[in-house]
Design an enzyme around this catalytic site. Structure first.
Site, mmCIF file in Angstrom:
data_model
loop_
_atom_site.group_PDB
_atom_site.id
_atom_site.type_symbol
_atom_site.label_atom_id
_atom_site.label_comp_id
_atom_site.label_asym_id
_atom_site.label_seq_id
_atom_site.Cartn_x
_atom_site.Cartn_y
_atom_site.Cartn_z
ATOM 1 N N ASN A 108 0.880 -1.173 0.000
ATOM 2 C CA ASN A 108 0.000 0.000 0.000
ATOM 3 C C ASN A 108 0.914 1.219 0.000
ATOM 4 O OD1 ASN A 108 -1.827 2.024 0.438
ATOM 5 N ND2 ASN A 108 -2.324 1.437 2.547
ATOM 6 N N TRP A 109 1.021 1.842 -1.165
ATOM 7 C CA TRP A 109 1.948 2.977 -1.283
ATOM 8 C C TRP A 109 1.372 4.252 -0.678
ATOM 9 C CZ3 TRP A 109 4.245 2.613 -6.973
ATOM 10 C CH2 TRP A 109 5.144 1.536 -7.018
ATOM 11 N N LYS A 110 0.090 4.222 -0.348
ATOM 12 C CA LYS A 110 -0.570 5.423 0.206
ATOM 13 C C LYS A 110 -0.298 6.631 -0.699
ATOM 14 C CE LYS A 110 0.134 3.383 4.698
ATOM 15 N NZ LYS A 110 0.183 3.577 6.142
ATOM 16 N N HIS A 120 -9.412 1.100 5.259
ATOM 17 C CA HIS A 120 -8.107 1.325 5.889
ATOM 18 C C HIS A 120 -8.278 2.294 7.054
ATOM 19 C CE1 HIS A 120 -3.957 2.595 6.491
ATOM 20 N NE2 HIS A 120 -3.612 1.478 5.877
ATOM 21 N N GLU A 172 -6.592 4.714 8.041
ATOM 22 C CA GLU A 172 -6.372 6.139 7.730
ATOM 23 C C GLU A 172 -7.629 6.743 7.122
ATOM 24 O OE1 GLU A 172 -2.730 5.626 5.536
ATOM 25 O OE2 GLU A 172 -1.729 5.093 7.402
ATOM 26 N N GLU A 180 -5.036 -4.983 10.854
ATOM 27 C CA GLU A 180 -4.043 -3.924 10.980
ATOM 28 C C GLU A 180 -4.293 -3.143 12.268
ATOM 29 O OE1 GLU A 180 -2.237 -2.879 6.936
ATOM 30 O OE2 GLU A 180 -3.944 -1.578 7.229
ATOM 31 N N GLY A 232 2.634 2.283 10.762
ATOM 32 C CA GLY A 232 3.575 3.387 10.591
ATOM 33 C C GLY A 232 4.301 3.790 11.863
ATOM 34 N N SER A 277 3.703 -2.047 10.384
ATOM 35 C CA SER A 277 5.159 -2.027 10.546
ATOM 36 C C SER A 277 5.826 -3.352 10.179
ATOM 37 C CB SER A 277 5.536 -1.582 11.964
ATOM 38 O OG SER A 277 5.088 -0.260 12.193
ATOM 39 N N GLY A 308 2.975 -1.000 4.275
ATOM 40 C CA GLY A 308 3.048 0.404 3.877
ATOM 41 C C GLY A 308 4.488 0.801 3.627
ATOM 42 N N GLY A 309 5.135 1.371 4.646
ATOM 43 C CA GLY A 309 6.474 1.931 4.535
ATOM 44 C C GLY A 309 7.495 1.034 3.840
#
Ligand code: PEP
Length: 245
Positions: free
Chosen positions: A9-11, A94, A96, A166, A172, A209, A230-231
């Protein structure tokens, strides 16, 4: 046998040049892997990613969808557009989107319904906040998130319904749930999917993470069918390590 999914997930990260570098470095990693690889770039780069990922066995996903085919919905991207650019999977719910954009359960339910009606691969995110974990309400929170989003007669094929556990406190933050914490929640989600909705073979991913250093510990448990990342998915060098774990 459930096939492991490693999903990126590149957001709101990775510009055009980054996507080009990513796919050139990533090469045929997915083709050579036994795992299913999904990448969700930001909307503007989906066509580019689809072109760069062509014949590489990578499923390109959207990070969200507005649950209408088309129409007067300023700023939104709907189903007809996603279909037009070849998207076959969508991340819904998600944390966010729930937290920053205040997405309520009834909108999430509409989105799930929309994804189902359009036969897309649903990647549905659930997870508790830190206070909810600390006060022990995480099971109730997950149950509510699932029941409020899913219709009793879900008709998606099992391989097209993927749940991502999640925990919000792990996203993150660099803090990963321990394999034991994740396994407990995955088993709980699996029980709900089986007993209430009749789904035995859907994949349940862990997200929060995930890094090359902690993936192995998580995936050594049979209830953890992969990861939503993500990251550590932004650069090919680290995402390749995850796909080749
Ligand atoms: C995510 O947002 O889905 C996620 C898991 O992010 P990160 O891997 O950066 O914690």
């Amino acid at each position: 046998m459930r096939r492991t999914i490693i999903a990126a997930n590149w957001k709101m990260n990775n510009l055009m040049k980054d996507a080009i570098t990513f796919f050139s470095e990533f090469g045929d990693t997915a083709l050579k892997s036994e795992n299913e690889v999904i990448i969700a770039p930001a909307y503007p780069y989906i066509p580019l990613a689809s072109a760069l990922a062509k014949k590489q066995n990578i499923e390109i996903a959207a990070q969200d969808v507005y649950p209408k085919a088309e129409g007067a919905f300023t700023g939104m991207v709907g189903g007809k557009m996603l279909a037009d650019i070849g998207v076959s999977a969508v991340i819904i719910g998600h944390s966010e989107r729930r937290r920053i954009f205040g997405e309520p359960n009834d909108l999430i339910r509409e989105k799930v319904k929309f994804v189902q009606e359009n036969g897309l691969h649903l990647i549905f995110c659930v997870g508790e906040t830190l206070p909810e974990r600390e006060n022990g309400s995480m099971f109730d929170v997950l149950k509510e998130q699932i029941h409020s989003a899913f219709d009793d007669n879900l008709t998606l094929a099992p391989e097209k319904i993927t749940v991502a556990y999640e925990p919000v406190w792990a996203i993150g933050t660099g803090v990963t749930a321990t394999p034991e914490q994740a396994v407990e929640m995955h088993a709980f989600i699996r029980k709900i999917l089986k007993e209430r909705y009749g789904y035995e073979d859907s994949r349940i991913l862990y997200g929060g993470s995930v890094k090359p250093e902690n993936l192995q510990g998580l995936l050594s448990h049979e209830d953890i069918d992969g990861a939503l990342v993500g990251g550590a998915s932004l650069k090919a060098s680290s995402f390749m390590k995850l796909v080749n774990f």
